[in-house]
Design a protein around this motif. Structure first.
Motif, PDB file in Angstrom:
ATOM      1  N   ARG A  14       0.221   2.744   5.943  1.00  0.00           N
ATOM      2  CA  ARG A  14       0.652   4.028   5.677  1.00  0.00           C
ATOM      3  C   ARG A  14       2.083   3.613   5.627  1.00  0.00           C
ATOM      4  O   ARG A  14       2.746   4.079   4.911  1.00  0.00           O
ATOM      5  CB  ARG A  14       0.507   4.862   6.512  1.00  0.00           C
ATOM      6  N   ASP A  15       2.395   2.910   6.263  1.00  0.00           N
ATOM      7  CA  ASP A  15       3.821   2.071   6.573  1.00  0.00           C
ATOM      8  C   ASP A  15       4.166   0.999   5.167  1.00  0.00           C
ATOM      9  O   ASP A  15       5.161   0.913   4.883  1.00  0.00           O
ATOM     10  CB  ASP A  15       3.671   1.268   7.511  1.00  0.00           C
ATOM     11  N   GLY A  16       2.317  -0.068   5.259  1.00  0.00           N
ATOM     12  CA  GLY A  16       3.113  -0.523   3.967  1.00  0.00           C
ATOM     13  C   GLY A  16       2.507  -2.199   4.249  1.00  0.00           C
ATOM     14  O   GLY A  16       3.149  -2.318   4.562  1.00  0.00           O
TER      15      GLY A  16
ATOM     16  N   THR B  19       0.566  -1.509   0.119  1.00  0.00           N
ATOM     17  CA  THR B  19      -0.061   0.058   0.463  1.00  0.00           C
ATOM     18  C   THR B  19       0.689   0.940   0.446  1.00  0.00           C
ATOM     19  O   THR B  19       0.363   2.691  -0.328  1.00  0.00           O
ATOM     20  CB  THR B  19      -1.071  -0.192   1.411  1.00  0.00           C
ATOM     21  N   ASP B  20       1.463   1.124   0.438  1.00  0.00           N
ATOM     22  CA  ASP B  20       2.784   2.849   0.693  1.00  0.00           C
ATOM     23  C   ASP B  20       3.338   2.691  -0.850  1.00  0.00           C
ATOM     24  O   ASP B  20       4.280   4.011  -1.084  1.00  0.00           O
ATOM     25  CB  ASP B  20       3.750   2.394   1.474  1.00  0.00           C
ATOM     26  N   ARG B  21       3.459   2.067  -2.025  1.00  0.00           N
ATOM     27  CA  ARG B  21       3.753   2.300  -3.152  1.00  0.00           C
ATOM     28  C   ARG B  21       2.808   2.445  -3.565  1.00  0.00           C
ATOM     29  O   ARG B  21       2.511   2.414  -5.275  1.00  0.00           O
ATOM     30  CB  ARG B  21       4.247   1.376  -3.829  1.00  0.00           C
TER      31      ARG B  21
ATOM     32  N   GLU C  21      -2.315   2.488  10.255  1.00  0.00           N
ATOM     33  CA  GLU C  21      -0.599   2.401  10.497  1.00  0.00           C
ATOM     34  C   GLU C  21       0.204   1.801   9.946  1.00  0.00           C
ATOM     35  O   GLU C  21       1.184   2.116   8.874  1.00  0.00           O
ATOM     36  CB  GLU C  21      -0.003   2.590  11.747  1.00  0.00           C
ATOM     37  N   ARG C  22      -0.855   0.480   9.761  1.00  0.00           N
ATOM     38  CA  ARG C  22       0.348  -1.050   8.508  1.00  0.00           C
ATOM     39  C   ARG C  22       0.006  -0.228   7.366  1.00  0.00           C
ATOM     40  O   ARG C  22       0.539  -0.479   6.278  1.00  0.00           O
ATOM     41  CB  ARG C  22       0.023  -1.645   8.971  1.00  0.00           C
TER      42      ARG C  22
ATOM     43  N   THR D  49      -4.713   4.821  -0.188  1.00  0.00           N
ATOM     44  CA  THR D  49      -4.734   4.556   1.538  1.00  0.00           C
ATOM     45  C   THR D  49      -6.560   5.964   1.615  1.00  0.00           C
ATOM     46  O   THR D  49      -6.902   5.447   2.030  1.00  0.00           O
ATOM     47  CB  THR D  49      -4.022   4.371   2.527  1.00  0.00           C
TER      48      THR D  49
END
Length: 948
Positions: A79-81, A44-46, A76-77, A51
């Motif tokens: 946004r962290d990926g 998800t961070d890529r 949080e997970r 998100t």
């Protein structure tokens, strides 16, 4: 939104529904196997904007804790990926929460050896909703990666919620189930609507909405006949309106004249207020109301009764006592001086508490011709703007189903009115009744202020009491459940789950036989079928969860013994939420290489599900001799009962004795000069139970596998509270006859030969069976000078691994003089003769290594192989038939026995011992018989070789 190479590749490979404890969860769950495809490289961070877009569509995800354990942990997970399979899990949970299902448990794990493929597991309340949630979750994730043309998530969500509402229990049923669950009373949905079983077996009760197992059908019929209801209540001196039944408009007019205007016209047997016309003041209105009431009457009969003025109250009577009272206010809107009547209806229906029908606590107001006419009678049109505070009625009756609201009046009612309502319910005979009162004020006695009971309802709705629009909700499900399950009464039957690689069927039967002697009505599932109180009611492989549910639904069962197979656990989980006693006989290589189970450790993890399903006050009966089973003790919340065949002084016995000194329980063998004694140990106490050689199922102690099964059954019966003398008597009277143990070491004598029929089908089982043959023949050899030949018939299920089938042949060749190889009718996707060839390879390898087997014959058909084996046997020989269709084989043997008893004899009926040497025979007659036997053997051998 997505990066250049990210494509919407997430897809569901397979889905599975676990309806009970399973290898992934202690509770029921949905299991999806999903393939991320190219998205494996795009957490998800890529995915820029992913998100934020997801949270805009499903803001409820912000409350998910995930592995962080705090609110917002999942965000949080994100946004962290995190990988999109994990996202699909949380979306599926949130979609179900949007539908009102409070679910929070889930997990996502990678599939071993497959990059980008994941197990996604999450809880569900209704499996149809759970599966639909998973499918929509995958579509949404793909849409956020790359927009799907025509995909409108708000519309899809609305359709999903509408589907969930169709499948959901109504408010009344849901309230009762919620109360039952809070008391640890299990429930089972019996149809797609509101028919539900509460409890298990002999303790089970059923409900359908607010009708219960104790609701009298006669009382329901009486309540459905409004005229009869009024007559009965009137005869008891209760206030009721004057009433007459009619079948025509002219009759209605005439009745109205006799009763006196104003009147009410309503269907005699209607419900939900449909077709009820109130406050009719002249003949024209009565004549116009008649067809409306007639249309809603199932029998075409209409009731005309005097119109009682006042407020509409619903008194709920449960078990003869008043439980709640609600004032029902007809559907209406209140003017604000700015909006029209139509706009006010739209504003009112926008209340999230309102839905279609009974799906929510309030029903949306429907504007029909009757509503428009009523508004007109009040001096308004639908496009007029009522003044501020002006109430405009849209219905005359206060039914919730027509959009009305409720005001709780439970603690306002006058005691006299409560007594009248309770007496009315008793007169009709309903355990749960809705008494409709019309009176000026429920706080004053109706006998003084005027008023009457206008209706008695069977299966009254609860939502006006559980979710009143104004006032405190009443917990009326409690007295209903009290009625069905008085405090202190049981709702569950004891459940014993028996699993393991070998011995579980015989152990289940032994335990069922013991408990039958205690006086229990035992329901049992096994690979042979479902048995209720020693009667086979369904003949099939019934070792799965669906069979377990069938047993728990049977109203005669007060003790359940469930044989639990590996396949059922992997396919659907257990068929119940927990078992009081778990028995694990052993873990041995069988079914490996199937459904992702490749090692004994993985197989043990599957079997351990029954141990994990043991509650704190339950027991696990574990085989201390098996290291895989012994390790299961760490997964048990309850008490361990060990059983072991290890000799005193061995490491295993030291392990058990040390635990018994600390208060543990165990079932062990104590050798002596007189034989082996089965001993129950609890703490420092030792209680002798029975000599193993005196138990019929052990054949003088030779059948060591049945000694182990007896230990396991005794331990389970002891844990279930059976008295020692009943356990002892059960073991002493249990034998391996076809009546008590079909297909498990059944013994038949034919022409002096001893024929054993068994379901042995895997290498560990064959090792045990071979050891039995060695011991049994050894015992027999001591009593006779004649040589005893051993003839074995073997076959292997086609879905086993090639090496396992060869190993089965190797072991069999070490224990039998003659081996006859057959195949099952169901080849399980193998070619004809393929399994037999593998068995032959294994047997030949053992023969080359010096095994005792001297001849291997192939007869593929099971019944032909059976006949061949019996024909080879002389008096005194031992024949072991490892069968697939034991009923057919036993029938064939019975026919053999009948013919032998009748004295039939021919060359074809006696092939004889294959080891006889014609040169050693002393008479010409014996030589002729041997020659004939050899000729017939040659014919059979040629025949079977061609079949290969």
């Amino acid at each position: 939104m997505s990066e250049e190479h990210a494509a919407p590749d997430l897809r569901i490979e397979s889905s599975r529904v676990y309806r009970g404890p399973n290898v992934w969860s202690y509770e029921q769950a949905i299991h999806l196997v999903v393939d991320l495809g190219s998205l494996e490289d795009f957490p998800t961070d890529r995915l820029p904007g992913f998100t934020d877009a997801l949270l805009r569509l499903l803001p409820g995800l912000e409350s998910h804790t995930c592995s962080r354990g705090v609110r917002g942990g999942f965000v949080e997970r994100l946004r962290d990926g995190t990988w999109l399979g994990h996202v699909a899990e949380h979306v599926a949970l949130q979609l179900q929460q949007e539908a009102g299902h409070d679910l929070r448990r889930g997990k996502t794990r990678g599939v071993q050896g497959r990059r980008g493929v994941y197990h996604v597991i999450y809880g569900f309340t209704d499996e149809r909703v759970g599966l639909a949630a998973g499918e929509l979750a995958v579509r949404l994730v793909n849409h956020l990666v790359s927009a799907e043309e025509g995909f409108d998530f708000p519309a899809e969500l609305e359709a999903f919620l509408a589907r969930a509402a169709r499948y959901a229990f109504g408010p009344s049923t849901a309230a009762i189930i919620e109360e039952a669950v809070s008391r640890d009373i299990p429930y089972t949905r019996l149809n797609g609507a509101s028919l539900v079983q509460l409890g298990q077996g002999v303790h089970a009760q059923r409900i359908r909405a607010t009708m219960t197992s104790r609701t009298s059908a006669l009382a329901v019929d009486i309540a459905g006949d409004k005229n009869l209801t009024a007559t009965l209540l009137g005869s008891a001196g209760l206030p009721v309106p004057k009433a007459e039944t009619v079948r025509s408009a002219d009759g209605a007019v005439a009745a109205a004249r006799r009763i006196g205007f104003p009147v009410v016209v309503k269907p005699l047997d209607g419900n939900h207020g449909r077709g009820v016309c109130l406050d009719l003041r002249d003949e024209e209105q009565v004549r116009a109301a008649f067809p409306l009431a007639e249309e809603q009457s199932r029998r075409g009969v209409v009731q005309v009764e005097s119109f009682i003025t006042g407020k509409d109250y619903r008194c709920l009577i449960i078990g003869g006592r008043m439980a709640a009272i609600a004032e029902r206010v007809p559907a209406h809107v209140v003017g604000d001086g700015r909006h029209t009547v139509s706009e006010l209806v739209e504003i009112t229906n926008a209340d999230p508490r309102r839905g279609i029908g009974h799906e929510k606590v309030l029903t949306r107001i429907t504007v029909d011709d009757a509503a428009v006419a009523l508004v007109r009678e009040q001096g308004f049109g639908m496009d007029d703007v009522p003044g501020e505070g002006v109430m405009v009625k849209l219905a005359l009756t206060g039914n919730m189903s027509t959009g009305g609201i409720s005001v709780d009046r439970t603690y306002d009612a006058h005691p006299d009115n409560v007594e009248i309502a309770e007496e009315a319910a008793r007169m009709i005979g309903l355990d749960v009744a809705g008494i409709d009162f019309i009176c000026p004020d429920i706080t004053a006695p109706v006998r003084e202020t005027g008023g009457a009971i206008c209706e008695v309802n069977a299966a009254p709705g609860f939502r006006m009491h559980t979710h009143p629009t104004v006032g405190e909700p009443q917990f009326i499900a409690k007295p209903v459940v009290d009625l069905l399950f008085p405090p202190g009464s049981p709702s569950r039957v004891p459940i014993v789950a028996v699993t393991g690689t070998n011995g579980k069927t015989t152990t289940s039967r032994m335990l069922a036989h013991i408990m039958k002697g205690v006086g229990r009505k035992v329901g049992m599932t096994s690979t042979d079928g479902i048995v209720i109180d020693e009667r086979l009611v369904i003949k099939a492989d019934a070792s799965g969860p669906r069979s377990a549910k069938m047993v728990l639904q049977n109203p005669r069962v007060d003790f359940a013994v469930m044989e639990v197979a590996r396949g059922g656990i992997l396919r659907e989980g257990l068929g119940y939420d927990r078992n009081d006693i778990a028995v694990v006989t052993n873990i041995a290589p069988d079914h490996l290489g199937m459904r992702g189970i490749d090692t004994l450790e993985q197989l043990a993890d599957v079997k351990a599900v029954v141990v994990e399903a043991v509650p704190r006050d339950g027991f696990a009966v574990l085989n201390a001799d098996d290291p895989h089973v012994r390790r299961m003790r760490r997964r048990c919340s309850g008490t361990i009962v060990w059983f072991s065949m290890a000799a005193p002084g061995s490491a295993v016995r030291d392990f058990i004795d040390e635990r018994c000194r600390r208060g543990a329980r165990a079932v062990v063998l104590e050798p002596s000069d007189r034989g082996e004694m089965i001993v129950l140990k609890q703490g420092r106490r030792s209680m002798p139970l029975a000599w193993t050689h005196l138990l019929p199922a052990t054949f003088g102690g030779a059948a060591r596998m049945n000694v182990a099964n007896a230990l396991a059954a005794a331990g389970a019966a002891f844990a279930a509270g059976a008295p020692l003398h009943d356990i002892r008597q059960g073991l002493r009277t249990f034998d391996t006859s076809y009546y008590l143990s079909p297909g498990r070491l059944n013994k038949v004598d034919i022409r002096g030969a001893e024929i054993f029929v068994d379901y042995c089908h895997n290498p560990p089982g064959m090792e045990q069976l071979g050891e039995f043959v060695e011991r049994y023949v050894g015992q027999r050899q001591k009593a006779t000078d004649h040589r005893i030949s051993r003839i074995g018939m073997v076959g292997a299920p086609g879905d086993r691994r090639d090496d396992d089938i060869r190993e089965l042949g190797r072991i069999a060749a070490r224990h039998f003089d003659v081996l006859i190889v057959r195949e099952d009718d169901n080849l399980r996707r193998r070619a004809p003769g393929e399994s037999a060839t593998l068995l032959l390879e294994g047997a030949q390898q053992a023969i080359d290594e010096g095994a005792r087997c001297r001849q291997v014959v192939t007869v593929l058909n099971e019944l032909e192989a059976t006949r061949h084996a019996v024909l080879r046997a002389n008096a005194g020989d031992v024949v072991v038939l490892c069968v697939d269709q034991h009923a057919k084989v036993l029938a064939e043997l019975e026919e053999f026995g009948r013919r032998a008893q009748a004295g039939a004899r021919s060359t074809e009926e006696h092939l004889g011992d294959p080891d006889l040497d014609p040169a050693e025979l002393t008479t010409s007659a014996e030589r002729r018989m041997a020659d004939d036997d050899q000729q017939l053997r040659a014919v059979l051998d040629n025949h079977t070789t061609e079949e290969i």
